[in-house]
Design a protein around this motif. Structure first.
Motif, mmCIF file in Angstrom:
data_model
loop_
_atom_site.group_PDB
_atom_site.id
_atom_site.type_symbol
_atom_site.label_atom_id
_atom_site.label_comp_id
_atom_site.label_asym_id
_atom_site.label_seq_id
_atom_site.Cartn_x
_atom_site.Cartn_y
_atom_site.Cartn_z
ATOM 1 N N HIS A 14 -1.949 0.755 5.024
ATOM 2 C CA HIS A 14 -0.974 -0.486 4.863
ATOM 3 C C HIS A 14 -1.305 -1.301 5.833
ATOM 4 O O HIS A 14 -1.291 -2.539 5.708
ATOM 5 C CB HIS A 14 0.594 0.080 4.784
ATOM 6 C CG HIS A 14 1.379 -1.232 4.620
ATOM 7 N ND1 HIS A 14 1.688 -1.873 3.701
ATOM 8 C CD2 HIS A 14 2.324 -1.992 5.658
ATOM 9 C CE1 HIS A 14 2.284 -2.961 3.673
ATOM 10 N NE2 HIS A 14 2.740 -2.786 5.059
ATOM 11 N N GLU A 45 -1.167 6.783 4.611
ATOM 12 C CA GLU A 45 -0.471 5.637 3.837
ATOM 13 C C GLU A 45 -0.223 4.578 4.787
ATOM 14 O O GLU A 45 -0.360 3.328 4.322
ATOM 15 C CB GLU A 45 0.713 6.182 3.027
ATOM 16 C CG GLU A 45 0.531 7.015 1.835
ATOM 17 C CD GLU A 45 -0.364 6.229 0.722
ATOM 18 O OE1 GLU A 45 -0.334 5.113 0.653
ATOM 19 O OE2 GLU A 45 -0.419 7.127 -0.236
ATOM 20 N N SER A 87 3.520 9.571 5.783
ATOM 21 C CA SER A 87 2.195 9.955 5.815
ATOM 22 C C SER A 87 1.289 8.951 6.640
ATOM 23 O O SER A 87 1.370 7.628 6.344
ATOM 24 C CB SER A 87 1.668 9.556 4.293
ATOM 25 O OG SER A 87 0.359 9.527 4.318
ATOM 26 N N LYS A 122 0.855 -1.475 0.018
ATOM 27 C CA LYS A 122 -0.121 -0.120 0.004
ATOM 28 C C LYS A 122 0.915 1.278 -0.062
ATOM 29 O O LYS A 122 1.841 1.376 0.875
ATOM 30 C CB LYS A 122 -0.867 0.151 1.201
ATOM 31 C CG LYS A 122 -1.749 1.451 1.264
ATOM 32 C CD LYS A 122 -2.647 1.315 0.041
ATOM 33 C CE LYS A 122 -3.143 2.834 0.072
ATOM 34 N NZ LYS A 122 -3.020 3.413 -1.186
ATOM 35 N N GLY A 123 0.725 2.029 -0.773
ATOM 36 C CA GLY A 123 1.325 3.349 -0.858
ATOM 37 C C GLY A 123 2.354 3.273 -2.103
ATOM 38 O O GLY A 123 3.061 2.213 -2.223
ATOM 39 N N MET A 137 6.254 9.703 1.836
ATOM 40 C CA MET A 137 5.272 8.516 1.513
ATOM 41 C C MET A 137 5.497 7.629 3.203
ATOM 42 O O MET A 137 4.116 7.369 3.708
ATOM 43 C CB MET A 137 5.644 7.657 0.527
ATOM 44 C CG MET A 137 4.612 6.525 0.264
ATOM 45 S SD MET A 137 4.943 5.067 -0.722
ATOM 46 C CE MET A 137 6.237 4.338 -0.152
#
Length: 149
Positions: free
Chosen positions: A119, A115, A112, A90-91, A109
């Motif tokens: 995840h 994110e 974040s 994810k991300g 990222m």
């Protein structure tokens, strides 16, 4: 067609709201004439999409030819030496040819909250799914990492 797809998406959304699913990867298919062979298409995917998990399958059944071309950075499921593993992703972020800028994009990222939360949701979903097929108390989270492709 688009209307059929929209109706199917609404059904999926209703099923998620009703608790039938936590998450569903819903795809769409397109059909048409190919200008090249499936293998030529796969070679283009290899060249332009440096994904570590790729597969190609071409079948001829009852006179009908079918092919599956797949390139993915995500390990959905692996079985080795009696152990199941998965590696959810994810991300994503843009890449830069400049090493410093590329590192900065990666750090943004990872910093974040959105994110990381998304995840962790995927990790939890897959941990749950593995737990259904695994011995009790045997599912463990091994590592957190950022990979670049």
């Amino acid at each position: 067609d688009d209307e059929t797809h929209i109706d199917a998406v609404k059904q999926v959304q209703d099923a998620i709201r009703d608790g039938q699913f936590y998450q569903l990867n819903f795809g769409r298919s397109w059909q048409g004439e190919m200008r090249e062979s499936p293998w030529q298409l796969m070679q283009k995917l290899f060249k332009h999409n440096a994904a570590p998990y790729s597969g190609f399958l071409q079948l001829q059944v009852d006179g009908l030819s079918s092919a599956l071309c797949s390139c993915s950075p995500e390990l959905l499921l692996s079985v080795q030496h009696g152990s199941l593993s998965t590696c959810p992703i994810k991300g994503t972020c843009a890449r830069s040819k400049d090493a410093r800028e590329d590192l900065q994009l990666r750090q943004e990222m990872v910093a974040s909250q959105k994110e990381v939360a998304e995840h962790m949701m995927l990790v939890d979903l897959q941990r749950h799914d593995l737990g259904v097929a695994s011995c009790p108390s045997s599912v463990a989270w091994v590592r957190w990492r950022v990979e670049a492709f």
